[in-house]
Write a protein that holds these residues in place. Structure first.
Motif, PDB file in Angstrom:
ATOM      1  N   UNK A 176      50.218  61.526  32.134  1.00  0.00           N
ATOM      2  CA  UNK A 176      51.094  60.356  32.238  1.00  0.00           C
ATOM      3  C   UNK A 176      50.585  59.389  33.301  1.00  0.00           C
ATOM      4  N   UNK A 177      49.962  59.922  34.358  1.00  0.00           N
ATOM      5  CA  UNK A 177      49.417  59.059  35.414  1.00  0.00           C
ATOM      6  C   UNK A 177      48.340  58.122  34.883  1.00  0.00           C
ATOM      7  N   UNK A 178      47.730  58.492  33.765  1.00  0.00           N
ATOM      8  CA  UNK A 178      46.715  57.624  33.173  1.00  0.00           C
ATOM      9  C   UNK A 178      47.313  56.322  32.632  1.00  0.00           C
ATOM     10  N   UNK A 179      48.603  56.329  32.333  1.00  0.00           N
ATOM     11  CA  UNK A 179      49.244  55.110  31.816  1.00  0.00           C
ATOM     12  C   UNK A 179      49.199  54.000  32.857  1.00  0.00           C
ATOM     13  N   UNK A 180      49.745  54.204  34.072  1.00  0.00           N
ATOM     14  CA  UNK A 180      49.619  53.127  35.067  1.00  0.00           C
ATOM     15  C   UNK A 180      48.188  52.942  35.555  1.00  0.00           C
ATOM     16  N   UNK A 181      47.434  54.045  35.675  1.00  0.00           N
ATOM     17  CA  UNK A 181      46.079  53.944  36.227  1.00  0.00           C
ATOM     18  C   UNK A 181      45.177  53.089  35.360  1.00  0.00           C
ATOM     19  N   UNK A 182      45.222  53.281  34.045  1.00  0.00           N
ATOM     20  CA  UNK A 182      44.338  52.520  33.153  1.00  0.00           C
ATOM     21  C   UNK A 182      44.635  51.029  33.237  1.00  0.00           C
ATOM     22  N   UNK A 183      45.908  50.678  33.333  1.00  0.00           N
ATOM     23  CA  UNK A 183      46.282  49.272  33.431  1.00  0.00           C
ATOM     24  C   UNK A 183      45.909  48.692  34.791  1.00  0.00           C
ATOM     25  N   UNK A 184      46.185  49.415  35.851  1.00  0.00           N
ATOM     26  CA  UNK A 184      45.901  48.917  37.201  1.00  0.00           C
ATOM     27  C   UNK A 184      44.403  48.712  37.419  1.00  0.00           C
ATOM     28  N   UNK A 185      43.598  49.676  36.973  1.00  0.00           N
ATOM     29  CA  UNK A 185      42.146  49.552  37.170  1.00  0.00           C
ATOM     30  C   UNK A 185      41.574  48.389  36.364  1.00  0.00           C
ATOM     31  N   UNK A 186      42.144  48.135  35.201  1.00  0.00           N
ATOM     32  CA  UNK A 186      41.670  47.019  34.378  1.00  0.00           C
ATOM     33  C   UNK A 186      41.870  45.691  35.096  1.00  0.00           C
ATOM     34  N   UNK A 187      43.075  45.453  35.590  1.00  0.00           N
ATOM     35  CA  UNK A 187      43.353  44.174  36.253  1.00  0.00           C
ATOM     36  C   UNK A 187      42.717  44.099  37.634  1.00  0.00           C
ATOM     37  N   UNK A 188      42.483  45.223  38.256  1.00  0.00           N
ATOM     38  CA  UNK A 188      41.730  45.243  39.510  1.00  0.00           C
ATOM     39  C   UNK A 188      40.302  44.777  39.269  1.00  0.00           C
ATOM     40  N   UNK A 189      39.661  45.332  38.223  1.00  0.00           N
ATOM     41  CA  UNK A 189      38.277  44.962  37.907  1.00  0.00           C
ATOM     42  C   UNK A 189      38.187  43.493  37.500  1.00  0.00           C
ATOM     43  N   UNK A 190      39.163  43.026  36.719  1.00  0.00           N
ATOM     44  CA  UNK A 190      39.147  41.624  36.284  1.00  0.00           C
ATOM     45  C   UNK A 190      39.286  40.683  37.482  1.00  0.00           C
ATOM     46  N   UNK A 191      40.173  40.994  38.408  1.00  0.00           N
ATOM     47  CA  UNK A 191      40.371  40.143  39.591  1.00  0.00           C
ATOM     48  C   UNK A 191      39.126  40.145  40.467  1.00  0.00           C
ATOM     49  N   UNK A 192      38.474  41.284  40.611  1.00  0.00           N
ATOM     50  CA  UNK A 192      37.226  41.332  41.381  1.00  0.00           C
ATOM     51  C   UNK A 192      36.141  40.506  40.701  1.00  0.00           C
ATOM     52  N   UNK A 193      36.118  40.524  39.382  1.00  0.00           N
ATOM     53  CA  UNK A 193      35.140  39.711  38.663  1.00  0.00           C
ATOM     54  C   UNK A 193      35.363  38.229  38.947  1.00  0.00           C
ATOM     55  N   UNK A 194      36.626  37.814  38.916  1.00  0.00           N
ATOM     56  CA  UNK A 194      36.927  36.412  39.237  1.00  0.00           C
ATOM     57  C   UNK A 194      36.502  36.072  40.659  1.00  0.00           C
ATOM     58  N   UNK A 195      36.696  37.007  41.584  1.00  0.00           N
ATOM     59  CA  UNK A 195      36.398  36.727  42.987  1.00  0.00           C
ATOM     60  C   UNK A 195      34.908  36.584  43.254  1.00  0.00           C
ATOM     61  N   UNK A 196      34.061  37.173  42.392  1.00  0.00           N
ATOM     62  CA  UNK A 196      32.617  37.008  42.569  1.00  0.00           C
ATOM     63  C   UNK A 196      32.105  35.716  41.926  1.00  0.00           C
ATOM     64  N   UNK A 197      32.888  35.173  41.005  1.00  0.00           N
ATOM     65  CA  UNK A 197      32.480  33.943  40.320  1.00  0.00           C
ATOM     66  C   UNK A 197      33.030  32.701  41.014  1.00  0.00           C
ATOM     67  N   UNK A 198      34.283  32.792  41.473  1.00  0.00           N
ATOM     68  CA  UNK A 198      34.984  31.645  42.041  1.00  0.00           C
ATOM     69  C   UNK A 198      35.197  31.873  43.539  1.00  0.00           C
ATOM     70  N   UNK A 199      34.922  30.870  44.324  1.00  0.00           N
ATOM     71  CA  UNK A 199      35.038  31.009  45.777  1.00  0.00           C
ATOM     72  C   UNK A 199      36.472  30.841  46.257  1.00  0.00           C
ATOM     73  N   UNK A 200      37.254  30.012  45.611  1.00  0.00           N
ATOM     74  CA  UNK A 200      38.629  29.750  46.031  1.00  0.00           C
ATOM     75  C   UNK A 200      39.511  30.964  45.783  1.00  0.00           C
ATOM     76  N   UNK A 201      40.066  31.521  46.865  1.00  0.00           N
ATOM     77  CA  UNK A 201      40.924  32.690  46.731  1.00  0.00           C
ATOM     78  C   UNK A 201      42.200  32.393  45.961  1.00  0.00           C
ATOM     79  N   UNK A 202      42.757  31.182  46.158  1.00  0.00           N
ATOM     80  CA  UNK A 202      43.995  30.829  45.463  1.00  0.00           C
ATOM     81  C   UNK A 202      43.786  30.788  43.956  1.00  0.00           C
ATOM     82  N   UNK A 203      42.638  30.231  43.529  1.00  0.00           N
ATOM     83  CA  UNK A 203      42.344  30.171  42.089  1.00  0.00           C
ATOM     84  C   UNK A 203      42.141  31.570  41.520  1.00  0.00           C
TER      85      UNK A 203
END
Length: 493
Positions: free
Chosen positions: A384-411
């Motif tokens: 059951x822990x995989x339910x929140x974990x899979x979702x959290x890791x996905x959006x964590x990775x996506x946000x990190x990807x944005x942070x390496x492409x875009x310099x503005x933290x707010x964006x």
């Protein structure tokens, strides 16, 4: 201490990281209490005390009550106190033996109650309603208000920690399967029975019975049996051949209440037994599990509408904000590269997301065990822990990807939130319009593996391609992570 390890440790132990763990723990507590409340459980549904047995009224109106007391794991409870009450007063009492058995005899009265007490818990049975049931006067021909005599009548008060809706009365024995497939049988006469564990299915209005296992038992009158049975996983029915006497005769007995006569049906001496297959519906899950888990999964889905925002903000504060505020340049003054900072902080956030997911489900499971005695196995908690974990890791990775492409933290923060909202709302609209909602949610959105897990936990037959769900879930985590690493590595050269 290596600079990268120091940065990993510092990121993991930040105040906001600890606050996230607390938020998930409190969320787990909230989910547990909301689930219990919505499931509308009462103490008798989960208290660790059960009783079942028989009552017999002799022609001279002596009421004999015998039974067994056992716990939710199908084990006997010795030294439980048994009271018989009439008009609210105790008229007789005894204690259970080491095998949970008790036997007590009293004089007939209108308001007899059986009360079982053990370790602060209580179970009660209205004996008078069993031996003087107004609803079946026509069946036994007993006088209104009088008891049914010379008949062995069964009673029970069993919690929801059983694998069938009600304990089964097999005409010569009471039977119930408690938690972990612990079989409890209490016979009222000597006999041999066979339990056939089968899988029953329906094809074109035909019932297909597939035998899986047989269990032969020799029963002795009023001697309880407590055994653990290795029930095949595909079992959904238990068939028990029983013998029934069809030829009955009428016996006229006087009423202790009125001067009129009372008629009672008894087996004829010449009656021949006929075999009848008694079918018991069986589930791999206890009733309380089946009541709790669907509601739990529903509340988990509700909480997961908000918890990804916390992880997105964690990713923003851990890396994206460093670039926009200039803190990253200050950190680079130490002997550490930008790539190592990215790796240490990313995996520190992965660790926080993993621990948070586990704490979320573990806290809920602990409340279940404390409040209602429902223990979830560790493998169920991990799955059951995989339910929140899979979702959290996905959006964590996506946000990190944005942070390496875009310099503005707010964006970056805005894009992270926007991506999550898009996947939750726009995919819903598109799915409804195109009639492909199930396909989109099962295979195309982040954390799609949760739909298979939800079906597995609740026992629903969810028709999905598990391999595709796993691949989709992994890709939503791996691809943004690789893109982020490649961009940071390139800039670090």
């Amino acid at each position: 201490m290596r600079p990268s390890f120091y940065d990993f440790k510092k990121t993991s132990l930040r105040v906001f990281s600890i606050l996230i763990l607390i938020i998930f723990i409190l969320s787990g507590v909230g989910m547990a209490y909301q689930t219990i409340q919505v499931s509308q459980l009462v103490p008798s549904d989960y208290e660790n005390l059960n009783v079942m047995g028989y009552v017999y009224v002799s022609p001279n109106y002596k009421v004999s009550i015998c039974g067994i007391v056992f716990n939710n794991q199908g084990k006997p409870i010795p030294s439980a106190t048994i009271y018989i009450l009439s008009s609210g007063k105790v008229i007789a009492s005894t204690e259970t033996l080491t095998n949970g058995f008790f036997n007590i005899t009293v004089k007939y009265a209108h308001d007899l109650y059986l009360l079982v007490k053990y370790n602060g818990l209580e179970r009660s049975i209205n004996i008078s309603s069993i031996i003087s049931p107004n609803g079946i006067i026509f069946l036994y021909k007993q006088e209104k208000g009088g008891p049914i005599v010379n008949q062995t009548l069964s009673f029970y008060n069993v919690s929801l920690f059983r694998n069938a809706f009600y304990p089964s009365y097999l005409y010569n024995a009471e039977m119930v399967i408690m938690s972990n497939n612990n079989l409890v049988i209490f016979p009222h006469d000597n006999s041999n029975i066979t339990l056939e564990f089968v899988h029953s299915s329906y094809i074109l209005n035909y019932t297909i019975i597939t035998p899986l296992k047989s269990l032969n038992l020799s029963l002795r009158a009023l001697t309880p049996i407590y055994i653990t049975v290795n029930i095949p996983p595909m079992t959904n029915c238990i068939i028990v051949p029983v013998h029934i006497y069809y030829n009955l005769s009428l016996t006229i007995l006087p009423s202790p209440i009125y001067s009129n006569v009372s008629l009672t049906i008894l087996p004829s001496p010449n009656a021949l037994p006929r075999e009848f297959n008694f079918t018991i519906q069986y589930s791999n899950y206890t009733i309380i599990y089946s009541k709790i888990m669907p509601n739990f999964i529903t509340f988990l889905s509700i909480f997961m509408l908000f918890l990804p925002f916390v992880i997105i903000y964690l990713a923003y504060t851990s890396f994206a904000r460093l670039r926009s505020t200039g803190e990253l340049e200050f950190i680079l003054a130490r002997p550490i590269t930008k790539c190592k900072i990215f790796i240490s902080r990313f995996f520190a956030n992965v660790l926080i997301a993993t621990i948070s997911s586990f704490l979320l489900i573990t806290t809920t499971a602990m409340i279940f065990s404390i409040k209602i005695g429902l223990y979830l196995p560790i493998h169920v908690i991990l799955v059951i822990s995989l339910i929140p974990l899979s979702s959290l890791l996905s959006y964590l990775a996506i946000t990190y990807m944005y942070s390496t492409i875009i310099k503005s933290g707010a964006i970056v923060l805005g894009l992270g939130f926007f991506t999550y909202i898009i996947t939750q709302i726009v995919t819903l609209v598109i799915g409804i319009i195109t009639n492909t909602y199930n396909e989109i949610t099962n295979y195309l959105v982040p954390g799609s593996l949760q739909y298979y897990i939800q079906g597995w936990v609740t026992g629903d037959n969810v028709k999905v391609n598990v391999e595709l769900e796993i691949i989709s879930t992994i890709l939503w985590i791996i691809i943004p992570s690789i893109i982020s690493y490649v961009i940071v590595k390139k800039r670090d050269m």
